[in-house]
Motif scaffolding. Structure first.
Motif, PDB file in Angstrom:
ATOM      1  N   GLU A   1      23.233  26.366  42.680  1.00 59.72           N
ATOM      2  CA  GLU A   1      23.853  26.595  43.985  1.00 59.72           C
ATOM      3  C   GLU A   1      25.307  26.137  43.999  1.00 59.72           C
ATOM      4  OE1 GLU A   1      22.566  28.396  46.169  1.00 59.72           O
ATOM      5  OE2 GLU A   1      20.455  28.438  45.594  1.00 59.72           O
ATOM      6  N   GLU A   2      25.558  24.969  43.431  1.00 59.68           N
ATOM      7  CA  GLU A   2      26.928  24.437  43.414  1.00 59.68           C
ATOM      8  C   GLU A   2      27.853  25.341  42.609  1.00 59.68           C
ATOM      9  OE1 GLU A   2      29.402  20.473  41.854  1.00 59.68           O
ATOM     10  OE2 GLU A   2      27.217  20.620  41.574  1.00 59.68           O
ATOM     11  N   PHE A   3      27.414  25.749  41.430  1.00 59.98           N
ATOM     12  CA  PHE A   3      28.267  26.576  40.571  1.00 59.98           C
ATOM     13  C   PHE A   3      28.508  27.940  41.213  1.00 59.98           C
ATOM     14  CE2 PHE A   3      29.278  29.351  36.988  1.00 59.98           C
ATOM     15  CZ  PHE A   3      30.190  28.572  36.281  1.00 59.98           C
ATOM     16  N   LEU A   4      27.466  28.504  41.814  1.00 62.78           N
ATOM     17  CA  LEU A   4      27.606  29.811  42.466  1.00 62.78           C
ATOM     18  C   LEU A   4      28.608  29.737  43.620  1.00 62.78           C
ATOM     19  CD1 LEU A   4      26.707  32.755  42.799  1.00 62.78           C
ATOM     20  CD2 LEU A   4      24.798  31.930  44.186  1.00 62.78           C
ATOM     21  N   ASP A   5      28.529  28.703  44.423  1.00 65.21           N
ATOM     22  CA  ASP A   5      29.480  28.547  45.530  1.00 65.21           C
ATOM     23  C   ASP A   5      30.914  28.450  45.006  1.00 65.21           C
ATOM     24  OD1 ASP A   5      27.464  28.643  47.384  1.00 65.21           O
ATOM     25  OD2 ASP A   5      27.339  26.468  47.685  1.00 65.21           O
ATOM     26  N   ARG A   6      31.098  27.677  43.962  1.00 65.42           N
ATOM     27  CA  ARG A   6      32.449  27.516  43.399  1.00 65.42           C
ATOM     28  C   ARG A   6      32.946  28.821  42.795  1.00 65.42           C
ATOM     29  NH1 ARG A   6      32.975  22.332  39.678  1.00 65.42           N
ATOM     30  NH2 ARG A   6      35.162  22.922  39.955  1.00 65.42           N
ATOM     31  N   LEU A   7      32.036  29.575  42.189  1.00 71.04           N
ATOM     32  CA  LEU A   7      32.399  30.862  41.594  1.00 71.04           C
ATOM     33  C   LEU A   7      32.885  31.839  42.667  1.00 71.04           C
ATOM     34  CD1 LEU A   7      32.409  32.914  39.248  1.00 71.04           C
ATOM     35  CD2 LEU A   7      29.962  33.269  39.676  1.00 71.04           C
ATOM     36  N   VAL A   8      32.181  31.905  43.763  1.00 69.34           N
ATOM     37  CA  VAL A   8      32.573  32.802  44.849  1.00 69.34           C
ATOM     38  C   VAL A   8      33.921  32.369  45.440  1.00 69.34           C
ATOM     39  CG1 VAL A   8      31.985  33.600  47.172  1.00 69.34           C
ATOM     40  CG2 VAL A   8      30.212  33.470  45.406  1.00 69.34           C
ATOM     41  N   THR A   9      34.079  31.079  45.664  1.00 70.26           N
ATOM     42  CA  THR A   9      35.321  30.568  46.253  1.00 70.26           C
ATOM     43  C   THR A   9      36.515  30.840  45.364  1.00 70.26           C
ATOM     44  OG1 THR A   9      34.132  28.816  47.424  1.00 70.26           O
ATOM     45  CG2 THR A   9      36.492  28.490  47.078  1.00 70.26           C
ATOM     46  N   ARG A  10      36.394  30.538  44.087  1.00 66.14           N
ATOM     47  CA  ARG A  10      37.521  30.736  43.161  1.00 66.14           C
ATOM     48  C   ARG A  10      37.836  32.218  42.980  1.00 66.14           C
ATOM     49  NH1 ARG A  10      41.023  29.911  41.588  1.00 66.14           N
ATOM     50  NH2 ARG A  10      41.124  29.532  39.346  1.00 66.14           N
ATOM     51  N   THR A  11      36.820  33.072  42.991  1.00 62.79           N
ATOM     52  CA  THR A  11      37.077  34.511  42.869  1.00 62.79           C
ATOM     53  C   THR A  11      37.879  35.003  44.061  1.00 62.79           C
ATOM     54  OG1 THR A  11      35.071  34.872  41.557  1.00 62.79           O
ATOM     55  CG2 THR A  11      36.005  36.793  42.667  1.00 62.79           C
ATOM     56  N   LYS A  12      37.508  34.564  45.248  1.00 65.49           N
ATOM     57  CA  LYS A  12      38.255  34.950  46.446  1.00 65.49           C
ATOM     58  C   LYS A  12      39.702  34.481  46.366  1.00 65.49           C
ATOM     59  CE  LYS A  12      34.359  34.907  49.723  1.00 65.49           C
ATOM     60  NZ  LYS A  12      33.769  34.174  50.882  1.00 65.49           N
ATOM     61  N   GLU A  13      39.911  33.300  45.809  1.00 62.00           N
ATOM     62  CA  GLU A  13      41.256  32.728  45.719  1.00 62.00           C
ATOM     63  C   GLU A  13      42.131  33.454  44.710  1.00 62.00           C
ATOM     64  OE1 GLU A  13      40.027  28.052  46.686  1.00 62.00           O
ATOM     65  OE2 GLU A  13      40.489  28.700  44.628  1.00 62.00           O
ATOM     66  N   MET A  14      41.545  33.860  43.594  1.00 61.43           N
ATOM     67  CA  MET A  14      42.378  34.357  42.492  1.00 61.43           C
ATOM     68  C   MET A  14      42.525  35.874  42.451  1.00 61.43           C
ATOM     69  SD  MET A  14      40.005  34.016  39.043  1.00 61.43           S
ATOM     70  CE  MET A  14      41.241  34.774  37.979  1.00 61.43           C
ATOM     71  N   ILE A  15      41.612  36.632  43.051  1.00 55.88           N
ATOM     72  CA  ILE A  15      41.644  38.086  42.892  1.00 55.88           C
ATOM     73  C   ILE A  15      42.381  38.750  44.054  1.00 55.88           C
ATOM     74  CG2 ILE A  15      40.286  40.198  42.720  1.00 55.88           C
ATOM     75  CD1 ILE A  15      40.205  38.408  40.231  1.00 55.88           C
ATOM     76  N   ARG A  16      43.380  39.524  43.691  1.00 50.04           N
ATOM     77  CA  ARG A  16      44.059  40.382  44.647  1.00 50.04           C
ATOM     78  C   ARG A  16      44.036  41.794  44.095  1.00 50.04           C
ATOM     79  NH1 ARG A  16      48.652  43.063  45.906  1.00 50.04           N
ATOM     80  NH2 ARG A  16      49.413  42.987  48.046  1.00 50.04           N
ATOM     81  N   LEU A  17      43.286  42.670  44.723  1.00 50.40           N
ATOM     82  CA  LEU A  17      43.184  44.054  44.279  1.00 50.40           C
ATOM     83  C   LEU A  17      44.461  44.820  44.601  1.00 50.40           C
ATOM     84  CD1 LEU A  17      39.622  45.256  45.313  1.00 50.40           C
ATOM     85  CD2 LEU A  17      40.506  45.102  43.005  1.00 50.40           C
ATOM     86  N   GLY A  18      44.834  45.717  43.711  1.00 46.67           N
ATOM     87  CA  GLY A  18      45.991  46.555  43.986  1.00 46.67           C
ATOM     88  C   GLY A  18      46.406  47.340  42.769  1.00 46.67           C
ATOM     89  N   ALA A  19      47.461  48.110  42.926  1.00 44.01           N
ATOM     90  CA  ALA A  19      48.000  48.885  41.807  1.00 44.01           C
ATOM     91  C   ALA A  19      48.508  47.932  40.733  1.00 44.01           C
ATOM     92  CB  ALA A  19      49.127  49.782  42.295  1.00 44.01           C
ATOM     93  N   GLY A  20      48.270  48.290  39.489  1.00 48.07           N
ATOM     94  CA  GLY A  20      48.661  47.421  38.395  1.00 48.07           C
ATOM     95  C   GLY A  20      50.134  47.120  38.349  1.00 48.07           C
TER      96      GLY A  20
END
Length: 499
Positions: A312-331
């Motif tokens: 549970e702890e690792f999954l929560d951190r994975l979701v949080t960090r993904t939201k923080e680091m990923i910005r979708l867009g044109a390359g």
């Protein structure tokens, strides 16, 4: 037909839209062409000749003719040309990255990273060119000596995918040219432009016409052209990177003429996180490994197994960090950290895998939708699923997209059994601070490459290749990769006198 590039190059002469054979830009005999689009927009910006099987013979003959001279070239001369090629690619890397971004969709920063990674192969194999060694031995029979000499095998063919088009070409071509072979590259229909640039720069580096040829084909004509290249009597070696089903077909083509073949095929790579790991280390490695090029890498983490004590702890951190680091867009946008998928069919596959998992009981904790609003192009947002089970498609197939399934496991025996329960065996990753477990997993996980507290570990100095249906043969690394382009010849001499 002119290119309609939506970008400006410092060196406009780099962007060509014809095939490159025997040092010249050529078209297919039929005059047919196919379009190349930008995955960020779906808009066509270039076209290339659509070669057919009937065009192949002249190209192979060109490579064979060039081989008769190149095979005798001094290894130091080959090394110097490889180093000059390396310098020319570096000098044009900004333009090359720009084109790579538009034809593959990957963010510009990732395009630069791929080129830097790819240049490791030109540099490495320039050194290997002078280190091809045979041997001399004394056999059991008296008065004899046995000599083994290594010689280039002949015309080599590279069949490469669209996900890392610069790296896959240079990993194969640099080894072949260092060994003294000539090469014909057939890039993917989605990403031919960067390969054409590399061939043009090779001639500028001093490689004679015909030493490195590039032919282009549409998706429709790719099967017949690949078959013709594999079965041509003058082709002596084929190196293929792609899916396992197509790799099996390539192996059948090569079997007819007993061609030497290297297959770097699909991966269904497990990423295992134990209770005693350094979670920060595991998390950052997973984020870089999984989300690079929107999950379109054969060595990406396809199945993520997290031990129950930290699930549970690792999954929560994975979701949080993904939201923080990923910005979708044109390359091309400097703020983008994840671009589109390279093809529309990849979007469909990612969606099918998510839908299947949800139907079987998984829960979406991030993403899950294709299209991504008003972005256009072939976008699919980063998606994380929890409560995964062994009967889901993601468990059994390579997703090749930005979809990450997280599985809960109880102990080492269980997770090793799950990790190995696949017909593929390219790479496996695990994170633990238990030294005994580390050695056990290194030996017990069924994969050609094992990351121990490490994510992506591919480099020019490391042998790259898998087990089971992930293929055979090695690319890159000391000795093994260049051996793929050499044949051994044994000479036995009887001597007179006392020795």
């Amino acid at each position: 037909m002119a290119n309609h590039a939506p970008f400006h190059l410092s060196n406009p002469s780099l962007l060509q839209n014809d095939a490159f054979v025997h040092g010249a830009w050529v078209t297919a005999a039929s005059g047919a062409r196919f379009d190349i689009d930008d995955p960020s927009t779906g808009q066509v910006f270039a076209s290339c000749p659509d070669f057919e099987a009937s065009d192949v013979g002249a190209v192979v003959q060109s490579s064979h003719t060039a081989f008769q001279t190149y095979r005798r070239e001094n290894p130091r001369s080959r090394a110097r040309k490889l180093l000059k090629w390396d310098r020319l690619i570096r000098a044009n890397k900004d333009d090359l990255a720009l084109i790579l971004t538009h034809e593959s969709g990957k963010p510009l920063c990732e395009a630069h990273a791929e080129i830097e990674y790819a240049l490791g192969f030109t540099w490495w194999f320039a050194g290997e060119a002078e280190r091809v060694r045979g041997n001399v031995s004394t056999p059991a029979a008296p008065g004899r000596r046995v000599f083994v000499v290594k010689q280039p095998i002949g015309v080599a063919v590279a069949l490469v995918p669209w996900n890392f088009p610069v790296a896959m070409i240079l990993r194969k071509a640099a080894a072949a040219l260092a060994a003294g072979c000539t090469m014909i590259a057939k890039p993917s229909p989605e990403t031919p432009l960067t390969c054409l640039i590399l061939a043009h720069l090779a001639v500028q580096a001093g490689f004679a016409p015909g030493v490195f040829n590039v032919i282009t084909t549409s998706l429709k004509n790719t099967p017949q052209v690949a078959e013709a290249l594999c079965k041509h009597p003058l082709t002596k070696k084929v190196s293929f990177t792609g899916s396992t089903p197509i790799g099996s077909l390539i192996a059948k083509h090569c079997a007819e003429g007993l061609k030497k073949v290297t297959l770097e095929l699909g991966g269904n790579c497990p990423f295992i996180v134990f209770n005693d790991c350094n979670q920060d280390q595991a998390l950052e490695a997973l984020l870089l490994l999984k989300w690079r090029h929107a999950g379109q890498a054969c060595v990406t983490a396809n199945r993520v197994y997290v031990q129950a004590g930290i699930y549970e702890e690792f999954l929560d951190r994975l979701v949080t960090r993904t939201k923080e680091m990923i910005r979708l867009g044109a390359g091309i946008d400097p703020a983008t950290t994840m671009g589109p998928l390279t093809t529309q069919r990849s979007v469909s596959k990612a969606k099918a895998h998510v839908d299947d998992a949800v139907l079987a009981g998984a829960k979406v904790v991030l993403g899950g939708d294709a299209g991504c609003g008003s972005l256009g192009g072939y976008f699919f947002g980063p998606t994380i699923l929890r409560d995964m089970t062994p009967d889901m498609l993601i468990t059994r197939e390579e997703t090749f997209g930005p979809v990450l399934g997280v599985y809960r496991f109880a102990d080492e025996d269980e997770v090793v059994r799950w990790a190995n329960d696949t017909d593929m065996g390219l790479a496996s990753y695990f994170f633990t601070k238990d030294v005994d477990r580390t050695w056990r997993l290194l030996e017990n996980l069924e994969a050609g490459m094992i990351g121990m507290n490490t994510g992506n570990a591919s480099a020019a100095e490391s042998p790259f290749g898998g087990l089971k249906l992930s293929g055979y043969g090695k690319e890159s690394g000391k000795d093994v990769a260049i051996e793929e382009y050499l044949v051994s010849k044994t000479g036995t001499m009887t001597l007179e006198g006392h020795f």
